[in-house]
Design a protein around this motif. Sequence first.
Motif, PDB file in Angstrom:
ATOM      1  N   THR A 101       0.835  -1.208   0.000  1.00 30.26           N
ATOM      2  CA  THR A 101       0.000   0.000   0.000  1.00 30.26           C
ATOM      3  C   THR A 101       0.866   1.252   0.000  1.00 30.26           C
ATOM      4  OG1 THR A 101      -1.669  -1.193   1.282  1.00 30.26           O
ATOM      5  CG2 THR A 101      -1.898   1.186   1.157  1.00 30.26           C
ATOM      6  N   ASN A 102       1.918   1.263   0.814  1.00 29.60           N
ATOM      7  CA  ASN A 102       2.808   2.423   0.863  1.00 29.60           C
ATOM      8  C   ASN A 102       3.515   2.646  -0.471  1.00 29.60           C
ATOM      9  OD1 ASN A 102       2.139   2.621   3.563  1.00 29.60           O
ATOM     10  ND2 ASN A 102       3.967   1.555   4.279  1.00 29.60           N
ATOM     11  N   ARG A 103       3.818   1.544  -1.144  1.00 28.35           N
ATOM     12  CA  ARG A 103       4.606   1.632  -2.369  1.00 28.35           C
ATOM     13  C   ARG A 103       3.754   1.895  -3.607  1.00 28.35           C
ATOM     14  NH1 ARG A 103       6.276  -3.024  -1.988  1.00 28.35           N
ATOM     15  NH2 ARG A 103       5.255  -4.015  -3.770  1.00 28.35           N
ATOM     16  N   THR A 104       2.570   1.282  -3.668  1.00 31.43           N
ATOM     17  CA  THR A 104       1.756   1.351  -4.889  1.00 31.43           C
ATOM     18  C   THR A 104       0.403   2.011  -4.688  1.00 31.43           C
ATOM     19  OG1 THR A 104       0.605  -0.778  -4.604  1.00 31.43           O
ATOM     20  CG2 THR A 104       2.809  -0.848  -5.587  1.00 31.43           C
ATOM     21  N   GLY A 105       0.011   2.258  -3.431  1.00 31.26           N
ATOM     22  CA  GLY A 105      -1.267   2.914  -3.161  1.00 31.26           C
ATOM     23  C   GLY A 105      -2.435   1.981  -2.962  1.00 31.26           C
ATOM     24  N   PHE A 106      -2.211   0.657  -3.205  1.00 34.10           N
ATOM     25  CA  PHE A 106      -3.324  -0.284  -3.071  1.00 34.10           C
ATOM     26  C   PHE A 106      -2.806  -1.573  -2.443  1.00 34.10           C
ATOM     27  CE2 PHE A 106      -7.018  -2.827  -4.485  1.00 34.10           C
ATOM     28  CZ  PHE A 106      -8.027  -1.906  -4.201  1.00 34.10           C
ATOM     29  N   PRO A 107      -3.588  -2.163  -1.523  1.00 30.27           N
ATOM     30  CA  PRO A 107      -3.067  -3.299  -0.756  1.00 30.27           C
ATOM     31  C   PRO A 107      -3.047  -4.618  -1.523  1.00 30.27           C
ATOM     32  CG  PRO A 107      -5.330  -2.854  -0.133  1.00 30.27           C
ATOM     33  CD  PRO A 107      -4.934  -1.769  -1.088  1.00 30.27           C
ATOM     34  N   GLU A 108      -2.263  -5.537  -1.008  1.00 26.80           N
ATOM     35  CA  GLU A 108      -2.228  -6.893  -1.527  1.00 26.80           C
ATOM     36  C   GLU A 108      -3.528  -7.612  -1.164  1.00 26.80           C
ATOM     37  OE1 GLU A 108       0.919 -10.649  -1.466  1.00 26.80           O
ATOM     38  OE2 GLU A 108       0.892  -9.253   0.233  1.00 26.80           O
ATOM     39  N   ALA A 109      -3.955  -8.541  -2.021  1.00 28.58           N
ATOM     40  CA  ALA A 109      -5.113  -9.389  -1.722  1.00 28.58           C
ATOM     41  C   ALA A 109      -4.721 -10.840  -1.981  1.00 28.58           C
ATOM     42  CB  ALA A 109      -6.312  -8.999  -2.577  1.00 28.58           C
ATOM     43  N   VAL A 110      -5.510 -11.748  -1.434  1.00 35.84           N
ATOM     44  CA  VAL A 110      -5.229 -13.172  -1.587  1.00 35.84           C
ATOM     45  C   VAL A 110      -6.026 -13.721  -2.762  1.00 35.84           C
ATOM     46  CG1 VAL A 110      -5.215 -15.419  -0.444  1.00 35.84           C
ATOM     47  CG2 VAL A 110      -4.972 -13.333   0.925  1.00 35.84           C
ATOM     48  N   PHE A 111      -5.331 -14.221  -3.779  1.00 33.31           N
ATOM     49  CA  PHE A 111      -5.986 -14.930  -4.876  1.00 33.31           C
ATOM     50  C   PHE A 111      -6.086 -16.384  -4.437  1.00 33.31           C
ATOM     51  CE2 PHE A 111      -6.014 -17.300  -8.888  1.00 33.31           C
ATOM     52  CZ  PHE A 111      -7.019 -16.640  -9.574  1.00 33.31           C
ATOM     53  N   SER A 112      -7.291 -16.851  -4.155  1.00 32.62           N
ATOM     54  CA  SER A 112      -7.462 -18.095  -3.398  1.00 32.62           C
ATOM     55  C   SER A 112      -7.416 -19.369  -4.239  1.00 32.62           C
ATOM     56  CB  SER A 112      -8.792 -18.051  -2.630  1.00 32.62           C
ATOM     57  OG  SER A 112      -8.800 -16.957  -1.738  1.00 32.62           O
ATOM     58  N   GLU A 113      -7.664 -19.264  -5.530  1.00 29.47           N
ATOM     59  CA  GLU A 113      -7.630 -20.465  -6.357  1.00 29.47           C
ATOM     60  C   GLU A 113      -6.247 -21.117  -6.286  1.00 29.47           C
ATOM     61  OE1 GLU A 113      -8.841 -19.834 -10.370  1.00 29.47           O
ATOM     62  OE2 GLU A 113     -10.854 -19.172  -9.821  1.00 29.47           O
ATOM     63  N   GLY A 114      -6.232 -22.425  -6.034  1.00 30.12           N
ATOM     64  CA  GLY A 114      -4.975 -23.148  -5.952  1.00 30.12           C
ATOM     65  C   GLY A 114      -4.356 -23.184  -4.569  1.00 30.12           C
ATOM     66  N   LYS A 115      -4.937 -22.441  -3.624  1.00 26.96           N
ATOM     67  CA  LYS A 115      -4.439 -22.445  -2.248  1.00 26.96           C
ATOM     68  C   LYS A 115      -5.329 -23.317  -1.369  1.00 26.96           C
ATOM     69  CE  LYS A 115      -2.315 -17.815  -2.276  1.00 26.96           C
ATOM     70  NZ  LYS A 115      -2.652 -17.391  -3.640  1.00 26.96           N
ATOM     71  N   GLU A 144      -5.086   0.518   3.476  1.00 24.35           N
ATOM     72  CA  GLU A 144      -4.241  -0.521   4.068  1.00 24.35           C
ATOM     73  C   GLU A 144      -5.043  -1.493   4.929  1.00 24.35           C
ATOM     74  OE1 GLU A 144       0.080  -0.703   6.394  1.00 24.35           O
ATOM     75  OE2 GLU A 144      -1.039   1.177   6.231  1.00 24.35           O
ATOM     76  N   LYS A 145      -6.192  -1.048   5.413  1.00 27.69           N
ATOM     77  CA  LYS A 145      -7.013  -1.905   6.276  1.00 27.69           C
ATOM     78  C   LYS A 145      -7.855  -2.901   5.492  1.00 27.69           C
ATOM     79  CE  LYS A 145      -7.467   1.853   9.606  1.00 27.69           C
ATOM     80  NZ  LYS A 145      -7.681   3.114   8.891  1.00 27.69           N
ATOM     81  N   ALA A 146      -7.816  -2.814   4.163  1.00 26.73           N
ATOM     82  CA  ALA A 146      -8.588  -3.735   3.327  1.00 26.73           C
ATOM     83  C   ALA A 146      -7.884  -5.085   3.270  1.00 26.73           C
ATOM     84  CB  ALA A 146      -8.733  -3.160   1.919  1.00 26.73           C
ATOM     85  N   ILE A 147      -8.516  -6.104   3.843  1.00 30.11           N
ATOM     86  CA  ILE A 147      -7.961  -7.464   3.837  1.00 30.11           C
ATOM     87  C   ILE A 147      -8.954  -8.349   3.092  1.00 30.11           C
ATOM     88  CG2 ILE A 147      -7.127  -9.372   5.259  1.00 30.11           C
ATOM     89  CD1 ILE A 147      -6.821  -7.355   7.555  1.00 30.11           C
ATOM     90  N   LEU A 148      -8.551  -8.829   1.924  1.00 26.61           N
ATOM     91  CA  LEU A 148      -9.479  -9.533   1.048  1.00 26.61           C
ATOM     92  C   LEU A 148      -8.881 -10.828   0.513  1.00 26.61           C
ATOM     93  CD1 LEU A 148     -10.583  -6.474  -1.127  1.00 26.61           C
ATOM     94  CD2 LEU A 148     -11.843  -7.448   0.801  1.00 26.61           C
ATOM     95  N   ALA A 149      -9.757 -11.795   0.295  1.00 28.54           N
ATOM     96  CA  ALA A 149      -9.397 -13.018  -0.418  1.00 28.54           C
ATOM     97  C   ALA A 149     -10.418 -13.215  -1.531  1.00 28.54           C
ATOM     98  CB  ALA A 149      -9.391 -14.225   0.518  1.00 28.54           C
ATOM     99  N   THR A 150      -9.961 -13.260  -2.766  1.00 31.25           N
ATOM    100  CA  THR A 150     -10.855 -13.415  -3.910  1.00 31.25           C
ATOM    101  C   THR A 150     -10.925 -14.869  -4.364  1.00 31.25           C
ATOM    102  OG1 THR A 150      -9.092 -13.026  -5.539  1.00 31.25           O
ATOM    103  CG2 THR A 150     -10.239 -11.085  -4.669  1.00 31.25           C
ATOM    104  N   ARG A 151     -11.921 -15.162  -5.202  1.00 30.86           N
ATOM    105  CA  ARG A 151     -12.110 -16.493  -5.778  1.00 30.86           C
ATOM    106  C   ARG A 151     -12.258 -17.574  -4.705  1.00 30.86           C
ATOM    107  NH1 ARG A 151     -11.094 -16.455 -11.326  1.00 30.86           N
ATOM    108  NH2 ARG A 151     -11.399 -14.319 -12.018  1.00 30.86           N
ATOM    109  N   VAL A 152     -13.133 -17.314  -3.741  1.00 31.61           N
ATOM    110  CA  VAL A 152     -13.396 -18.268  -2.658  1.00 31.61           C
ATOM    111  C   VAL A 152     -14.798 -18.848  -2.867  1.00 31.61           C
ATOM    112  CG1 VAL A 152     -13.574 -18.600  -0.169  1.00 31.61           C
ATOM    113  CG2 VAL A 152     -11.974 -16.905  -1.086  1.00 31.61           C
TER     114      VAL A 152
END
Length: 338
Positions: A101-115, A144-152
Motif C-alpha cells: 500500500t505504501n509503495r503502490t497505493g493499493f493493498p495486496e489481496a489473496v488470490f485463493s484459487e490453488g491455495k 491498508e485496512k482492506a484485507i481480502l481473499a478473492t475467488r473463494v
Amino acid sequence: QNRHIAAMNVVSKGLRAVARREGQGSRLARLHLATRRSFSSTSTSAHVGDVLEILRMVEEGRLSASAAESLLSSSVAKASSSAPSDMDALESFANLDHKRTNRTGFPEAVFSEGKTAKQIRDILDDMAKHVNTAVESGDASVAEKAILATRVNDKLYKEISEMPLKNGTITYHETANLISMKASALDNNRVENDSSSETTKEKERNTVVVACAGTTDLPVAEEAALTLEAAGCKVERIYDVGVAGLHRIINALPRLRDPSNRCVIVCAGMDGALPSVVAGLVTVPVVAVPTSVGYGAAFGGVSAMLTMLNSCAPGVGIVNIDNGFGAAALAFKFMHNS
C-alpha cells in the motif's frame, strides 16, 4: 512409536526408583510432571534420547529427582525454542508484501484459487496482525485496512470458517466469491473510515460507479464494488443495463454523470459493447471488464475483451477477463492520482 513405548517403560522404572529412595513426596510429582511436559513438547528422536538418558541416571541412582527435574525443564525450554513458529510455517509457502500500500497505493489481496484453506487462513490472519500493529501505532491508511481473499467458493469458505483466527473476523460475500476480514484493532478504533487527510472537494468526489450489463455479470461487478468499499471508496451500483435494452442505460444517465463520480467500471460479457456506450456518455475514465459470460463464440470472454480493446470511444482502459479486483485497483488509482 516403539521408541516412545520404551521411553515410557523407563519413566515408570525411574519413578519407582525415586519412590523407593525418596518416598512419595513432591519431588516425585514434580519429576512426573516434568517428564510429561518433556515428552509432549516434541517427538524428535534426539530429544527423546536425552529424556531417556536422564531417566536412566535416576533409575541407577546417579541422579537425584530434583536434578532430573531441572534437566528435564531445560530440555523442554530448548525444544520449545527450536519448534517452528507461526511465522516459520507461513514463510514456508508465502512471502507477504505488507508494504505494498505504501509503495503502490493499493493493498495486496489473496488470490485463493490453488491455495488450501489453511494457507488462506494463515495469510489472512497475518495480514490482520499487520493491520492491528499499524492501527495501534496510528499509522494505518484506510486502504491498508482492506484485507481480502478473492475467488473463494462456498466449499472453501466453509473450510476456512471452521479454523480459528487470532487477529480478526471474516465475512463471506457469496455473490462475489470474496472474503473480507476485519482486523480486531478496528473494533474499538475510530479510524476505520477516517478520511481526515482528504480535502472537502476530494470527499465530495469519492465515488466510483460499478455497472454491469446483465445479472450473470454480478459476481465480477460485486468483486470490484466490494474491493473498492473495503478500500474506503463510495460505490454506486448500476446493474442489468446491457445494450439489448438501451433505454436502461439512458435512464441511468443522471447517476452516471453525477458530479461526485470519479470513474466508471463497466462489466460485460457476450458482445462486450456496454463500455463503449458508457464511455461515449461520461467525462470520467471508464474501466472495462470483460466477463466470461456468453455462448460458444464468446470464447470465455475473449470476444468481449476484443470488442473492448477495439472501442471507438476514447478513455476506456481494459483489464483481464473476470478481473473485478484489478478493475477496482485501477479505478482507485485514477481517483487518488487525479
